[in-house]
Design a protein around this motif. Sequence first.
Motif, PDB file in Angstrom:
ATOM      1  N   ALA A 289       0.834  -1.209   0.000  1.00  0.00           N
ATOM      2  CA  ALA A 289       0.000   0.000   0.000  1.00  0.00           C
ATOM      3  C   ALA A 289       0.864   1.252   0.000  1.00  0.00           C
ATOM      4  N   ALA A 290       1.948   1.248   0.762  1.00  0.00           N
ATOM      5  CA  ALA A 290       2.855   2.400   0.791  1.00  0.00           C
ATOM      6  C   ALA A 290       3.503   2.623  -0.571  1.00  0.00           C
ATOM      7  N   PHE A 291       3.873   1.548  -1.229  1.00  0.00           N
ATOM      8  CA  PHE A 291       4.481   1.659  -2.560  1.00  0.00           C
ATOM      9  C   PHE A 291       3.486   2.234  -3.563  1.00  0.00           C
ATOM     10  N   VAL A 292       2.250   1.750  -3.523  1.00  0.00           N
ATOM     11  CA  VAL A 292       1.217   2.264  -4.429  1.00  0.00           C
ATOM     12  C   VAL A 292       0.982   3.750  -4.185  1.00  0.00           C
ATOM     13  N   ALA A 293       0.925   4.154  -2.918  1.00  0.00           N
ATOM     14  CA  ALA A 293       0.713   5.566  -2.609  1.00  0.00           C
ATOM     15  C   ALA A 293       1.867   6.415  -3.128  1.00  0.00           C
ATOM     16  N   ALA A 294       3.092   5.932  -2.989  1.00  0.00           N
ATOM     17  CA  ALA A 294       4.253   6.698  -3.439  1.00  0.00           C
ATOM     18  C   ALA A 294       4.314   6.790  -4.961  1.00  0.00           C
ATOM     19  N   VAL A 295       4.008   5.689  -5.653  1.00  0.00           N
ATOM     20  CA  VAL A 295       4.049   5.688  -7.109  1.00  0.00           C
ATOM     21  C   VAL A 295       3.011   6.639  -7.685  1.00  0.00           C
ATOM     22  N   ARG A 296       1.869   6.759  -7.028  1.00  0.00           N
ATOM     23  CA  ARG A 296       0.805   7.613  -7.541  1.00  0.00           C
ATOM     24  C   ARG A 296       0.904   9.043  -7.036  1.00  0.00           C
ATOM     25  N   SER A 297       1.946   9.349  -6.294  1.00  0.00           N
ATOM     26  CA  SER A 297       2.198  10.712  -5.851  1.00  0.00           C
ATOM     27  C   SER A 297       3.160  11.381  -6.834  1.00  0.00           C
ATOM     28  N   PRO A 298       3.142  12.709  -6.935  1.00  0.00           N
ATOM     29  CA  PRO A 298       4.096  13.398  -7.808  1.00  0.00           C
ATOM     30  C   PRO A 298       5.539  13.124  -7.387  1.00  0.00           C
ATOM     31  N   ALA A 299       6.460  13.200  -8.348  1.00  0.00           N
ATOM     32  CA  ALA A 299       7.860  12.879  -8.080  1.00  0.00           C
ATOM     33  C   ALA A 299       8.509  13.858  -7.117  1.00  0.00           C
ATOM     34  N   ARG A 300       7.965  15.055  -6.996  1.00  0.00           N
ATOM     35  CA  ARG A 300       8.588  16.051  -6.124  1.00  0.00           C
ATOM     36  C   ARG A 300       8.313  15.797  -4.635  1.00  0.00           C
ATOM     37  N   ILE A 301       7.392  14.881  -4.324  1.00  0.00           N
ATOM     38  CA  ILE A 301       7.115  14.568  -2.919  1.00  0.00           C
ATOM     39  C   ILE A 301       8.330  13.867  -2.323  1.00  0.00           C
ATOM     40  N   ARG A 302       8.804  14.348  -1.186  1.00  0.00           N
ATOM     41  CA  ARG A 302      10.007  13.791  -0.570  1.00  0.00           C
ATOM     42  C   ARG A 302       9.663  12.580   0.298  1.00  0.00           C
ATOM     43  N   LEU A 303      10.737  11.871   0.687  1.00  0.00           N
ATOM     44  CA  LEU A 303      10.526  10.642   1.460  1.00  0.00           C
ATOM     45  C   LEU A 303       9.856  10.908   2.790  1.00  0.00           C
ATOM     46  N   TRP A 304      10.258  11.958   3.486  1.00  0.00           N
ATOM     47  CA  TRP A 304       9.647  12.229   4.781  1.00  0.00           C
ATOM     48  C   TRP A 304       8.180  12.615   4.630  1.00  0.00           C
ATOM     49  N   GLN A 305       7.824  13.201   3.477  1.00  0.00           N
ATOM     50  CA  GLN A 305       6.422  13.525   3.229  1.00  0.00           C
ATOM     51  C   GLN A 305       5.607  12.258   2.966  1.00  0.00           C
ATOM     52  N   HIS A 306       6.189  11.309   2.212  1.00  0.00           N
ATOM     53  CA  HIS A 306       5.523  10.017   2.042  1.00  0.00           C
ATOM     54  C   HIS A 306       5.269   9.368   3.399  1.00  0.00           C
TER      55      HIS A 306
END
Length: 448
Positions: free
Chosen positions: A340-357
């Motif tokens: 689920a975390a991977f899916v959320a990160a893939v569907r987020s814009p590339a500019r979102i940082r790791l701590w924001q994920h």
Amino acid sequence: MVKVSSRLPTSSAPAATGTGPLARVGLQSLAAVVAGYVAMGVTAALGLWAAGAADLPGGFAAILAAVVVMASGGQVELSGDAGALAGTRAELTAMPLTVTLVGALVTGYCFLRPLRHHAVAGTRALLLRAASTVVLWLLALAGVSAVARHDFPLTFGGGEEEGSLTDVFGELLDAVNPTVGFHTVLGPTLFYGLLWILGVLVAALLVSRRTPLPPRLVRFHEPVRPAAHAMLLLLLAYVAVGLVVGLVVAATRGHAAETFAVLLLGLPNVSWLALGVGIGGSWEGRVDGPFGLPMPHVLDAVLRQGDGTDLSTIDLGSLAAEDARAWWLLPVAAVLVLAAAFVAAVRSPARIRLWQHSLHLGGAFALTMLVVAPLTLVEARLGLSVLGIGELDSLGGEVILRPNVWRTVGLALLWGLFFGFLGGLLATRVRRRGEVEDGGGPPPRPVK
């Protein structure tokens, strides 16, 4: 020279323009409400039929209506009458989450579908659509609540010999045919039904990736929607795993009808409890009496370990003490939450940082368990006392299952923070929205 007349035809076009969209929105809202109730009714009817409720004397329609009311957040009270010298005690608090989930998915989908044809969702139009859906839902809930009322004769199941315990109590209590019944409490039902439908509509807007938002809410699309959609997929994944396990059990261990009844009425009750236990959360409760929870044997065994007064704790340790296979709940939770975390990160814009994920998924997972865990609450009591003294063991019983909400929510927050960071890290190897692919050639020449 051609003269063009500027006069408009004298017709009622402006009035039609104003009433047309309103009528269309009303019909679409009505379709969403009808589809939601039909889906809930069909699911509940199949579950009750598998449970044998169709054999009850003349009360199937009332029981079906009661299950739909409970699935919508309504309050159904039990009552009994055992004559002048006896008292009955009956309570039931539970939510058939399979029926709830099906109704929420169908209603939310039908509510959002007309919005996908618009590039922008106006605030007033969205509020109008939501308000019409809510009003129609509550009107339908009030109608279903009126049907959810019935009384059943209650038999002791005594022996066949003359002078048995059943006959003795029947003569003493003047209650040869005591009854137990149920009815809907309209006020709380409409209040909790209002919260239910509002929650469904808000959740539908949060998890949808394609439905447009009003201009003032567009800024919440990136930080909220990918994580919310991932949480929906996580909950549905647990339901799918539970469905597969239930079908295997029905095919290999017998009691197929009882298993299908659990799947059609309370599958998420078990599946989402497994999710909470898998991340380290806990529930507490007990089972006392001849009847128990329609849930796996290992859960019923843990709940019966107490002495009838203390509550037993349900967590990984207590379940594994009964069945070592319960330890598999931990790695299953790790794999599915990471997915689920991977899916959320893939569907987020590339500019979102790791701590924001990490923050996005931690907050989403904690909020999800804050909503889901209380829905698994079960409290049921049934008893018959004679002259206010004692209870008949053949009728008395109690089932309690309560979540330790804040422990489960706190652990969900920690899991979300950790796996949100890890999922974002894994997603850096996947090309995502907002990235520009470098072709390696010279930059394009400017156009003169």
